[in-house]
Scaffold this active site. Structure first.
Site, PDB file in Angstrom:
ATOM      1  N   TYR B 132       0.847  -1.182   0.000  1.00 29.92           N
ATOM      2  CA  TYR B 132       0.000   0.000   0.000  1.00 29.92           C
ATOM      3  C   TYR B 132       0.891   1.242   0.000  1.00 29.92           C
ATOM      4  N   GLN B 134       1.269   4.813  -0.082  1.00 29.33           N
ATOM      5  CA  GLN B 134       0.694   6.149   0.088  1.00 29.33           C
ATOM      6  C   GLN B 134       1.775   7.157   0.463  1.00 29.33           C
ATOM      7  N   SER B 141       1.728  12.540   6.874  1.00 25.88           N
ATOM      8  CA  SER B 141       0.474  12.961   7.516  1.00 25.88           C
ATOM      9  C   SER B 141      -0.421  13.700   6.532  1.00 25.88           C
ATOM     10  N   GLY B 174       5.600  -0.793   3.355  1.00 28.88           N
ATOM     11  CA  GLY B 174       5.839  -2.155   3.831  1.00 28.88           C
ATOM     12  C   GLY B 174       5.658  -3.171   2.721  1.00 28.88           C
ATOM     13  N   ARG B 330       5.364   1.079  39.435  1.00 27.35           N
ATOM     14  CA  ARG B 330       5.560   1.010  37.994  1.00 27.35           C
ATOM     15  C   ARG B 330       4.800  -0.164  37.390  1.00 27.35           C
ATOM     16  N   THR B 437       3.160   6.391  15.598  1.00 28.92           N
ATOM     17  CA  THR B 437       3.341   7.340  14.492  1.00 28.92           C
ATOM     18  C   THR B 437       2.379   7.076  13.334  1.00 28.92           C
ATOM     19  N   GLU B 439      -1.022   5.463  11.238  1.00 29.85           N
ATOM     20  CA  GLU B 439      -2.482   5.578  11.426  1.00 29.85           C
ATOM     21  C   GLU B 439      -2.814   6.850  12.205  1.00 29.85           C
TER      22      GLU B 439
HETATM   23  C1  LIG Z   1       7.557   1.292  10.243  1.00 26.35           C
HETATM   24  C2  LIG Z   1       6.676   2.128   9.352  1.00 26.35           C
HETATM   25  C3  LIG Z   1       5.895   1.521   8.396  1.00 26.35           C
HETATM   26  C4  LIG Z   1       5.093   2.262   7.521  1.00 26.35           C
HETATM   27  N1  LIG Z   1       4.363   1.619   6.550  1.00 26.35           N
HETATM   28  C5  LIG Z   1       3.682   2.364   5.620  1.00 26.35           C
HETATM   29  C6  LIG Z   1       3.032   1.739   4.489  1.00 26.35           C
HETATM   30  O1  LIG Z   1       3.052   0.503   4.358  1.00 26.35           O
HETATM   31  N2  LIG Z   1       2.399   2.516   3.587  1.00 26.35           N
HETATM   32  C7  LIG Z   1       2.356   3.876   3.707  1.00 26.35           C
HETATM   33  O2  LIG Z   1       1.765   4.526   2.859  1.00 26.35           O
HETATM   34  N3  LIG Z   1       2.967   4.512   4.758  1.00 26.35           N
HETATM   35  C8  LIG Z   1       3.641   3.791   5.696  1.00 26.35           C
HETATM   36  N4  LIG Z   1       4.277   4.427   6.767  1.00 26.35           N
HETATM   37  C9  LIG Z   1       4.271   5.889   6.844  1.00 26.35           C
HETATM   38  C10 LIG Z   1       3.447   6.449   7.999  1.00 26.35           C
HETATM   39  O3  LIG Z   1       2.089   6.304   7.736  1.00 26.35           O
HETATM   40  C11 LIG Z   1       3.849   7.904   8.227  1.00 26.35           C
HETATM   41  O4  LIG Z   1       5.190   7.944   8.581  1.00 26.35           O
HETATM   42  C12 LIG Z   1       3.008   8.532   9.320  1.00 26.35           C
HETATM   43  O5  LIG Z   1       1.724   8.752   8.838  1.00 26.35           O
HETATM   44  C13 LIG Z   1       3.596   9.851   9.842  1.00 26.35           C
HETATM   45  O6  LIG Z   1       3.682  10.773   8.813  1.00 26.35           O
HETATM   46  P1  LIG Z   1       4.979  11.641   8.574  1.00 26.35           P
HETATM   47  O7  LIG Z   1       6.128  10.733   8.612  1.00 26.35           O
HETATM   48  O8  LIG Z   1       4.749  12.467   7.386  1.00 26.35           O
HETATM   49  O9  LIG Z   1       5.056  12.598   9.862  1.00 26.35           O
HETATM   50  P2  LIG Z   1       5.083  14.196   9.798  1.00 26.35           P
HETATM   51  O10 LIG Z   1       3.732  14.683   9.471  1.00 26.35           O
HETATM   52  O11 LIG Z   1       6.204  14.657   8.984  1.00 26.35           O
HETATM   53  O12 LIG Z   1       5.368  14.503  11.332  1.00 26.35           O
HETATM   54  C14 LIG Z   1       6.539  15.192  11.779  1.00 26.35           C
HETATM   55  C15 LIG Z   1       6.188  15.974  13.030  1.00 26.35           C
HETATM   56  O13 LIG Z   1       5.333  17.061  12.685  1.00 26.35           O
HETATM   57  C16 LIG Z   1       4.188  17.090  13.482  1.00 26.35           C
HETATM   58  N5  LIG Z   1       3.089  17.596  12.661  1.00 26.35           N
HETATM   59  C17 LIG Z   1       2.884  17.394  11.329  1.00 26.35           C
HETATM   60  N6  LIG Z   1       1.776  18.024  10.920  1.00 26.35           N
HETATM   61  C18 LIG Z   1       1.260  18.659  12.005  1.00 26.35           C
HETATM   62  C19 LIG Z   1       0.105  19.478  12.223  1.00 26.35           C
HETATM   63  N7  LIG Z   1      -0.734  19.776  11.248  1.00 26.35           N
HETATM   64  N8  LIG Z   1      -0.113  19.943  13.468  1.00 26.35           N
HETATM   65  C20 LIG Z   1       0.727  19.630  14.477  1.00 26.35           C
HETATM   66  N9  LIG Z   1       1.818  18.871  14.323  1.00 26.35           N
HETATM   67  C21 LIG Z   1       2.095  18.392  13.098  1.00 26.35           C
HETATM   68  C22 LIG Z   1       4.008  15.652  13.942  1.00 26.35           C
HETATM   69  O14 LIG Z   1       3.328  15.574  15.164  1.00 26.35           O
HETATM   70  C23 LIG Z   1       5.447  15.173  14.061  1.00 26.35           C
HETATM   71  O15 LIG Z   1       5.946  15.511  15.323  1.00 26.35           O
HETATM   72  C24 LIG Z   1       5.056   3.679   7.650  1.00 26.35           C
HETATM   73  C25 LIG Z   1       5.837   4.294   8.635  1.00 26.35           C
HETATM   74  C26 LIG Z   1       6.638   3.545   9.489  1.00 26.35           C
HETATM   75  C27 LIG Z   1       7.464   4.246  10.536  1.00 26.35           C
HETATM   76  C1  LIG Z   2      25.260  -2.199  29.070  1.00 28.38           C
HETATM   77  C2  LIG Z   2      25.697  -2.532  30.469  1.00 28.38           C
HETATM   78  C3  LIG Z   2      27.051  -2.563  30.790  1.00 28.38           C
HETATM   79  C4  LIG Z   2      27.489  -2.893  32.069  1.00 28.38           C
HETATM   80  N1  LIG Z   2      28.843  -2.951  32.325  1.00 28.38           N
HETATM   81  C5  LIG Z   2      29.267  -3.419  33.548  1.00 28.38           C
HETATM   82  C6  LIG Z   2      30.658  -3.616  33.807  1.00 28.38           C
HETATM   83  O1  LIG Z   2      31.517  -3.359  32.940  1.00 28.38           O
HETATM   84  N2  LIG Z   2      31.056  -4.109  35.008  1.00 28.38           N
HETATM   85  C7  LIG Z   2      30.129  -4.421  35.980  1.00 28.38           C
HETATM   86  O2  LIG Z   2      30.527  -4.860  37.037  1.00 28.38           O
HETATM   87  N3  LIG Z   2      28.795  -4.241  35.776  1.00 28.38           N
HETATM   88  C8  LIG Z   2      28.346  -3.764  34.585  1.00 28.38           C
HETATM   89  N4  LIG Z   2      26.975  -3.595  34.352  1.00 28.38           N
HETATM   90  C9  LIG Z   2      26.011  -3.976  35.395  1.00 28.38           C
HETATM   91  C10 LIG Z   2      25.279  -2.805  36.011  1.00 28.38           C
HETATM   92  O3  LIG Z   2      26.131  -2.097  36.871  1.00 28.38           O
HETATM   93  C11 LIG Z   2      24.043  -3.333  36.763  1.00 28.38           C
HETATM   94  O4  LIG Z   2      23.203  -3.951  35.833  1.00 28.38           O
HETATM   95  C12 LIG Z   2      23.305  -2.222  37.452  1.00 28.38           C
HETATM   96  O5  LIG Z   2      24.037  -1.823  38.578  1.00 28.38           O
HETATM   97  C13 LIG Z   2      21.894  -2.610  37.900  1.00 28.38           C
HETATM   98  O6  LIG Z   2      21.929  -3.669  38.778  1.00 28.38           O
HETATM   99  P1  LIG Z   2      20.968  -4.919  38.596  1.00 28.38           P
HETATM  100  O7  LIG Z   2      21.032  -5.355  37.208  1.00 28.38           O
HETATM  101  O8  LIG Z   2      21.327  -5.876  39.661  1.00 28.38           O
HETATM  102  O9  LIG Z   2      19.519  -4.341  38.927  1.00 28.38           O
HETATM  103  P2  LIG Z   2      18.544  -4.873  40.053  1.00 28.38           P
HETATM  104  O10 LIG Z   2      19.027  -4.417  41.385  1.00 28.38           O
HETATM  105  O11 LIG Z   2      18.280  -6.305  39.894  1.00 28.38           O
HETATM  106  O12 LIG Z   2      17.242  -4.051  39.705  1.00 28.38           O
HETATM  107  C14 LIG Z   2      16.016  -4.656  39.312  1.00 28.38           C
HETATM  108  C15 LIG Z   2      14.859  -3.792  39.783  1.00 28.38           C
HETATM  109  O13 LIG Z   2      14.760  -3.828  41.202  1.00 28.38           O
HETATM  110  C16 LIG Z   2      14.756  -2.549  41.751  1.00 28.38           C
HETATM  111  N5  LIG Z   2      15.448  -2.605  43.038  1.00 28.38           N
HETATM  112  C17 LIG Z   2      16.529  -3.358  43.367  1.00 28.38           C
HETATM  113  N6  LIG Z   2      16.870  -3.141  44.644  1.00 28.38           N
HETATM  114  C18 LIG Z   2      15.999  -2.245  45.147  1.00 28.38           C
HETATM  115  C19 LIG Z   2      15.842  -1.610  46.416  1.00 28.38           C
HETATM  116  N7  LIG Z   2      16.663  -1.876  47.427  1.00 28.38           N
HETATM  117  N8  LIG Z   2      14.857  -0.714  46.571  1.00 28.38           N
HETATM  118  C20 LIG Z   2      14.036  -0.436  45.562  1.00 28.38           C
HETATM  119  N9  LIG Z   2      14.123  -1.007  44.337  1.00 28.38           N
HETATM  120  C21 LIG Z   2      15.093  -1.898  44.135  1.00 28.38           C
HETATM  121  C22 LIG Z   2      15.426  -1.670  40.710  1.00 28.38           C
HETATM  122  O14 LIG Z   2      14.975  -0.344  40.776  1.00 28.38           O
HETATM  123  C23 LIG Z   2      15.023  -2.340  39.421  1.00 28.38           C
HETATM  124  O15 LIG Z   2      13.760  -1.860  39.008  1.00 28.38           O
HETATM  125  C24 LIG Z   2      26.538  -3.228  33.081  1.00 28.38           C
HETATM  126  C25 LIG Z   2      25.168  -3.185  32.757  1.00 28.38           C
HETATM  127  C26 LIG Z   2      24.736  -2.852  31.480  1.00 28.38           C
HETATM  128  C27 LIG Z   2      23.265  -2.829  31.182  1.00 28.38           C
END
Ligand SMILES: Cc1cc2nc3c(=O)[nH]c(=O)nc-3n(C[C@H](O)[C@H](O)[C@H](O)COP(=O)(O)OP(=O)(O)OC[C@H]3O[C@@H](n4cnc5c(N)ncnc54)[C@H](O)[C@@H]3O)c2cc1C
Ligand SMILES: Cc1cc2nc3c(=O)[nH]c(=O)nc-3n(C[C@H](O)[C@H](O)[C@H](O)COP(=O)(O)OP(=O)(O)OC[C@H]3O[C@@H](n4cnc5c(N)ncnc54)[C@H](O)[C@@H]3O)c2cc1C
Lengths: 681, 681
Positions: B132, B134, B141, B174, B330, B437, B439
């Site tokens: 489709y 469009q 939009s 698409g 949450r 985004t 529809e």
């Molecule tokens: C994964 C994906 C699949 C898709 N598949 C299809 C498909 O199969 N066929 C097809 O035809 N299309 C497809 N689309 C396109 C899609 O429908 C458009 O991207 C969508 O409608 C948003 O339009 P736009 O990109 O022009 O946004 P824009 O209108 O450029 O929006 C940009 C910004 O401007 C703001 N804005 C724009 N106009 C106004 C206004 N009048 N007032 C206030 N704010 C405004 C918006 O809020 C937004 O923040 C696809 C898009 C994606 C991401």
């Molecule tokens: C891309 C990436 C790179 C990293 N690199 C390193 C690295 O190089 N070396 C290293 O050592 N680590 C690394 N880490 C680990 C990182 O430091 C831990 O993932 C991070 O500290 C969060 O701990 P967690 O995963 O145990 O979270 P968790 O503690 O398991 O959290 C899970 C959920 O429980 C909640 N929660 C946990 N305890 C409490 C509490 N007491 N009170 C309230 N809420 C709680 C949290 O808010 C969260 O929503 C990396 C992580 C990522 C994603």
């Protein structure tokens, strides 16, 4: 698009370079130009396949780039700042990432001179390539709960490193999966059956020649992630692996080889400082991280036109979407936030450095203890150090959440094209995302802020003199709580800052009532604490922004027009935050319901209109080279559509494939020439 | 983790199957089991390399799966619902996606019987595989702004399809990039130099045998995206490409071959209906989309333990993180939202179907006009159809935003492990994201809601009798505005619904004042309109939830305990929304500041505690098979860490590579056996 951006730039007279200089200093800008030139002339940094390549190819390229950066550093005698600048321009996490940060820092800060000799030198030379292995499959936030053990064996003077369960497997360790040959391993130190908590050990994990894991060491990459896929985050298990006595980093604690006694030769206040420093860096960076998305979205929304404005009389052609107020309320408020965060981060860094000396003298607590959360300590007393630490926790949480959420707002503001990786926002967002989780989960950190505020409030209630800003605003609130406040937030800018302080103090005493009078359980107050931390951190941001506007350099380095504009950005950030968090402001009687309504419907809308003409120049001042942004939508020259088309049709491997589309045919690809796109390294 | 989930399930007595049946019907559940078995026995649906494979490989697999699904449909005589169910279980956008939806729908709805004979039959047989087309590079939009032209040529009775500029290139389409051989192309119809606006044309674009693009047709894939990478979204340019007269889909408008006159044989109300239907589907699906993330995060947070709860006395071992109130606020509020959205979507679908007949009789407007935004039409009058249309716009926006933002909240609630693709949340989120985004962009749609509400308010002000729910709540507000409201939102549940209605009506009349009395420009009101639409849509959700709780089937199909629990979920959703949007509720005098404070600090916190023990059973009722979730964290059996470890160490191609890590060596990979992981198709 080019004409439109030219028009935008003609509309405003804000001197872009002057503002850039104010943000980054001339030296910083010069450095960027110099390094950029070097990088652009090296083929390995060609970014054209970045958005297309799969995990294995991206990792391979990232490794090649990491090596080249190191070679350039040696060859061109780059300083640490130069190297950091190069990393930011390349803009991808690389396989040496954790070696160059946490591994070296930990060796440096926690090693003895002997250990520096033994480990640090080789690490600085890239013979030892390391990582920082703290987190385990089962424990991240709760460092004290780590399961890996290091058992002291007096007989042969070794430690036996062991992973007793699957959940003890180190996990998430950056640079470990494929790259590192050494690791700093955090393990529970056990002497004569007694556990002394987690301590750092330097452990060789791979053979220096073959690079295969050593015997009884099991290592691997943990697999694909939402982002960060140029990095080999890894896992690591030990099966009773022996390391010598010198492996335990001994600056702050050690085991006596003769008596097997646990010794604590120095206070670990430096670690305390390091955590604060890391978090302050995150605050400072958050402004720039967000600014990248705001730059892209602002430029694109100035180029993108959609619909006629039917109310407007003389409009020729369609309206630039940046003219729609629902676009402005998203982008311009975030633009204001970029400056707010940048100035706050800068303020934090300055405070940190000023306090650094004091810090290394005063006694602190161990790093892991500071990562812990739970009921507050009950001893009172406040000082600048504790203040800085608490504030850095709250601000890290607020700043990284603002950047993360803001980037997605920017992406979505670009409509459909924002979803293409060529927008440059999505991949950037995905790589930045873990900042909300690491260095203290953004929810959990707020407990530390609350604990500190409660402690401060108790001290103020006892009648102690204010010793820092926090106790000052608390006692000011206390002295006026009965009279009430009447802040003129729409008329006087100082009053905005005062209203934020008032709300924070109000929420602090509310929380204190719940905890100390009503004896509510800590856990039942976490949601209030989260709000409190947010409120206090927003106050800090508003205050830092305000102080920047009143600093000497602000007055001397910027012309009057720019200063006026920055003041408007300050108001926009503050009043938009105020109206978004309206309930807390009126329920604390900081402002009236009517003021909030006016802020929303009148002040904020007016500020949007006034800032709008300067939007493009303001993002220009953030000074991102196109090469760094790597974005079709964010190009400086506005050639958005041409670039989208070029990338899709010339660089896209999928277009070298012809499929057989019919369901009954077993053939999928009739022709596949996609391999020609694989970058040659 | 297994014991923990068993304990959770033992703690609650909610009959999971009964609730699942209420949500999906027994027939729906049976279907799922049946289809799942089929899919699991086909090797091509093996998901084990999904998270690892690069774009080209993923696309190849997706094509193979699409073909197999079609083959299975034929072989097993699957109904449309069966096929849909299979798609949901496979859970990836596939290359036939747009063929099976918009291409077929458009042919069916907008083709004449002759065109059905000529195009639809072959399309249903997958000889014609379509898309489709469009959106263009320059217009999405604003459909009326499309640049592709279809010029009627009376001489040879053809249309010439042409893309006059680069920005006229079809984009985002698409299934177009590699797969389709036909397209429905929306193009400006031009007859004798006059433009009649966008119309649909069926155009062959690729050779039926070689599958190469036809001459003067330029096609390709648009490149990698944030998600949706198993789909070949494409671009398409025409260079004066001729198509016969029959190509223009002629059910609603056509060109007379003899006179070259533009004819409108039927009213296009069906298109109007289709848009409403599509949006209602998005609302209904949003509940399930979000539930997937909530299921994963809830199970994982019940398995994950971190820290001792130091206030708790008798706790053995660490606390399950789901016990922390900052996790509950949450996850449990989102859990409540999943049911709220599901029931709202169901309500919408029922209304839609009931109104469908009415709809096809009454006169409507063209599809593209309904996508337009801008100042409101000024003629008054309201009816169920317009109501349904407006409500579907507002709810599409609210529901998809809630699901998008909620999924990210779920991901982050899982801490570090949430960032791994094995969590199953990130990739799912990335694929769902464009729903915010397409529809109708979620911001822009709100203008349609506001326009409708203003129109309704004008009609009410004129003294017209209420004709539907919207006008009813507006006139109720008007009759009581002076007396004021005193809703007992914490004591009486009906009053919650009434308070939401009151706030929506208040905001409507406020907006009307700005527009009609103060004559503010449309653009200056967009932010208010956005808020208004949000408020009205939240009212609709609360109302639909409430009506479900009061329906006959709710009374007869669920036992008393489950009904009580659902009522608590209703309260949680409504009161949490109320306190989050506090300012609007008190400034409309719907509730007092004190009520909002109580909702926040007391009612919501109490509900979290009461719902907590049932959390795991409640997500179980959403009935996602593990195979569908494809998540280590969300496994039904709680074997979280085992599964993470298995995937990382056994399925990860990067671990078949040994690198040379030293910066001075030019070798990158010393050994590369990663190819063995490429799935064999
Ligand atoms: C994964 C994906 C699949 C898709 N598949 C299809 C498909 O199969 N066929 C097809 O035809 N299309 C497809 N689309 C396109 C899609 O429908 C458009 O991207 C969508 O409608 C948003 O339009 P736009 O990109 O022009 O946004 P824009 O209108 O450029 O929006 C940009 C910004 O401007 C703001 N804005 C724009 N106009 C106004 C206004 N009048 N007032 C206030 N704010 C405004 C918006 O809020 C937004 O923040 C696809 C898009 C994606 C991401
Ligand atoms: C891309 C990436 C790179 C990293 N690199 C390193 C690295 O190089 N070396 C290293 O050592 N680590 C690394 N880490 C680990 C990182 O430091 C831990 O993932 C991070 O500290 C969060 O701990 P967690 O995963 O145990 O979270 P968790 O503690 O398991 O959290 C899970 C959920 O429980 C909640 N929660 C946990 N305890 C409490 C509490 N007491 N009170 C309230 N809420 C709680 C949290 O808010 C969260 O929503 C990396 C992580 C990522 C994603």
């Amino acid at each position: 698009g080019s004409e439109l951006l030219e028009q935008e730039r003609a509309k405003s007279k804000i001197p872009v370079e002057q503002l850039s200089k104010f943000l980054f200093t001339q030296a910083g800008l010069d450095r960027k130009r110099r390094i950029l030139q070097v990088l652009q002339s090296e083929k390995v940094f060609d970014k054209s396949q970045n958005y297309f390549a799969g995990r294995v190819d991206r990792f391979e390229t990232a490794l090649a780039r990491a090596k080249k950066l190191r070679q350039l550093q040696v060859k061109l005698k780059w300083t640490e700042e130069d190297k950091q600048c190069a990393n930011e321009l390349v803009s991808e996490p690389g396989p040496y990432g954790l070696h160059e940060s946490m591994f070296l820092i930990t060796l440096r800060n926690q090693g003895t001179p002997e250990q520096h000799e033994r480990f640090l030198k080789k690490a600085q030379n890239y013979e030892y390539i390391g990582c920082y292995a703290q987190t385990e499959l089962g424990h991240g936030s709760n460092v004290r709960g780590l399961e890996t053990t290091a058992t002291w064996n007096p007989e042969d003077q070794t430690f036996v490193i062991h992973s007793p369960h699957l959940t003890a497997s180190k996990w998430w360790i950056g640079s470990l999966g494929r790259t590192a040959n050494h690791a700093v391993v955090m393990a529970q130190l056990i002497i004569k059956g007694k556990s002394y908590g987690p301590h750092p050990f330097v452990v060789q994990i791979r053979d220096m020649k073959t690079h295969e894991p050593l015997e009884n060491v099991h290592i691997g990459d943990i697999g694909p992630k939402f982002g960060y896929n140029t990095m080999d985050n890894g896992f690591l298990l030990f099966n009773k692996f022996k390391v010598p006595h010198i492996s335990m980093l001994a600056r702050f604690s050690s085991v006596d080889t003769k008596t097997s006694q646990y010794l604590q030769p120095a206070s670990p206040s430096l670690i305390y400082g390091t955590l604060t420093w890391v978090r302050s860096t995150i605050v400072l960076q958050a402004g720039g991280v967000l600014a990248r998305g705001v730059t892209i979205a602002t430029r694109y929304c100035a180029v993108r036109r959609q619909f006629q404005d039917r109310d407007a009389q003389n409009q020729v052609g369609e309206n630039q979407v940046i003219n729609y107020t629902t676009v402005q309320i998203r982008l311009l408020t975030l633009l204001a936030a970029t400056f707010a965060l940048h100035f706050t981060g800068r303020g934090m860094m300055e405070l940190y450095e000023a306090n650094q000396k004091k810090m290394s003298q005063s006694t602190g607590k161990t790093g892991s203890a500071n990562r812990g959360v739970g009921p507050e300590e009950t001893h009172s007393g406040s000082d600048l150090l504790a203040d800085l630490h608490a504030v850095s926790c709250g601000l890290k949480s607020l700043a990284s959440s603002t950047a993360v959420e803001g980037l997605e707002v920017c992406r979505r503001a670009c409509g459909g094209h924002g979803y293409s990786n060529f927008s440059g926002i999505g991949p950037w967002y995905a790589d930045y995302l873990p900042t909300a989780t690491w260095e203290g989960d953004n929810y959990m950190l707020t407990q530390q802020v609350a604990r500190y505020l409660l402690k401060s409030a108790r001290s103020v209630l006892k009648g102690n003199e204010p010793t820092n800003d926090t106790t000052a605003i608390l006692s000011n609130f206390l002295s006026k709580a009965d009279i009430g406040a009447a802040f003129d937030v729409l008329g006087k800018d100082e009053d905005i800052v005062a209203a934020f302080a008032w709300r924070s103090a109000f929420l602090t005493f509310e929380a204190l009532k719940h905890r100390d009078e009503q004896k509510k359980a800590w856990n039942d107050l976490l949601v209030d604490f989260y709000r409190l931390s947010r409120a206090h951190s927003q106050y800090m941001v508003v205050k830092n922004f305000w102080e920047t506007l009143n600093s000497t350099s602000f007055g001397s380095d910027l012309d009057a027009d720019t200063r006026t504009l920055m003041l408007k950005l300050f108001r926009l950030y503050a009043l938009h935050t105020l109206e978004t968090e309206g309930s807390e402001f009126y329920s604390s009687s900081a402002v009236t319901v009517r003021q909030i309504m006016l802020a929303r419907t009148s002040a904020v809308m007016k500020l949007l209109e006034e800032i709008r003409p300067h939007a493009v120049r303001l993002v220009d001042a953030w000074d991102f080279p196109d090469w760094q942004l790597d974005s079709s939508l964010g190009r400086y020259d506005g050639k958005v559509y041409e670039d989208m088309f070029y990338r899709a049709s010339e660089l896209n491997p999928l277009n070298a494939i012809t499929v057989d589309p019919y369901p009954d045919s077993e053939t999928l690809f009739k022709k596949d020439e996609s391999r020609q796109f694989k970058s040659k390294l």
